[in-house]
Design an enzyme around this catalytic site. Sequence first.
Site, short mmCIF file in Angstrom:
data_model
loop_
_atom_site.label_atom_id
_atom_site.label_comp_id
_atom_site.label_asym_id
_atom_site.label_seq_id
_atom_site.Cartn_x
_atom_site.Cartn_y
_atom_site.Cartn_z
N GLY A 165 19.61 65.30 22.71
CA GLY A 165 20.58 64.22 22.58
C GLY A 165 21.49 64.32 23.77
CD GLU A 166 24.63 63.25 27.11
OE1 GLU A 166 23.58 62.59 27.24
OE2 GLU A 166 25.03 64.05 27.98
CB SER A 167 24.42 69.12 26.01
OG SER A 167 24.74 68.72 27.32
CB CYS A 199 16.30 68.37 25.39
SG CYS A 199 16.51 67.39 26.87
NE ARG A 232 24.42 67.99 30.80
CZ ARG A 232 25.49 67.22 30.58
NH1 ARG A 232 26.67 67.59 31.02
NH2 ARG A 232 25.37 66.08 29.94
CB ILE A 246 13.98 62.21 27.48
CG1 ILE A 246 12.63 61.77 26.90
CG2 ILE A 246 14.94 61.02 27.58
CD1 ILE A 246 12.69 61.40 25.43
NE ARG A 247 19.50 60.82 29.22
CZ ARG A 247 20.50 61.44 28.62
NH1 ARG A 247 21.44 62.04 29.31
NH2 ARG A 247 20.60 61.45 27.32
CG HIS A 265 12.81 65.59 23.50
ND1 HIS A 265 13.91 65.48 22.68
CD2 HIS A 265 13.27 65.49 24.77
CE1 HIS A 265 15.00 65.29 23.42
NE2 HIS A 265 14.64 65.29 24.69
CD GLU A 289 12.52 66.06 19.39
OE1 GLU A 289 12.02 67.14 19.75
OE2 GLU A 289 13.33 65.42 20.08
N1 GLN Z 1 20.62 65.18 29.75
C1 GLN Z 1 21.03 65.46 28.39
C2 GLN Z 1 22.23 66.41 28.36
O1 GLN Z 1 22.60 66.88 29.39
C3 GLN Z 1 19.89 66.08 27.60
C4 GLN Z 1 18.82 65.07 27.40
C5 GLN Z 1 18.06 65.25 26.16
O2 GLN Z 1 18.42 66.01 25.26
N2 GLN Z 1 16.98 64.50 26.08
O3 GLN Z 1 22.77 66.66 27.32
#
Ligand code: GLN
Length: 198
Positions: free
Chosen positions: A47-49, A79, A111, A140-141, A176, A178
């Site tokens: 998600g977004e850390s 992630c 990141r 993903i990112r 990921h 999942e």
């Molecule tokens: N780039 C996101 C972060 O820095 C991580 C991306 C992800 O969990 N798919 O939190």
Amino acid sequence: MAIQGDVQENILSTKKALDDLGIDGTVTDVKTADDVKKLDGLIIPGGESTTIGQLSLVNSSLRIIKEKIEGGMPVFGICAGMILLAKTASDRVVGKTNQPLLDLLEIKVERNSFGRQRESFEAEIAMDSISIPKFRGVFIRAPSVSELSSDVEVLSKFNEKIVAIKKGNIIGTSFHPELTSDVSLHKYFINLVKNSKN
Ligand code: GLN
């Protein structure tokens, strides 16, 4: 951990993995410090850390999570979840990020190591040391581990970058699991949880 990110996907994968293993277990979503106290194992999703870290800092669950993991509770950081396990995090573009982290592993995480959202990709990953020789990695990112201490095992690299790690009951992946139908990593994690209870 159900604060933000790929929560439902992980609940489904974990339930499927329990079914495949024939293990009776309860999968719950976790938001508060009290929820955390009841757990045998925790998945911190992608998600977004910054969001997951900040919200769990504010509701005090971050501190309880750290205590439980230091006490031996298995954790799987995916992630953003792997970023939270780190001692330090930096961003490929903006440099060191000032974000709440669990500081459970002597690792530095970069990141967005493979680029931004539009550079998302899938690749075949091998994790031979945990008997998963072939796994579809969805990035993903995604972060990578740019520095690590010698007690952290590298499970996998992709393009020379470290994308999966393990130390004791702590595992982390840049990708990921999942988001694929393959639940072998979730099964591996459930076995860590099971063995930690014996
Ligand atoms: N780039 C996101 C972060 O820095 C991580 C991306 C992800 O969990 N798919 O939190």
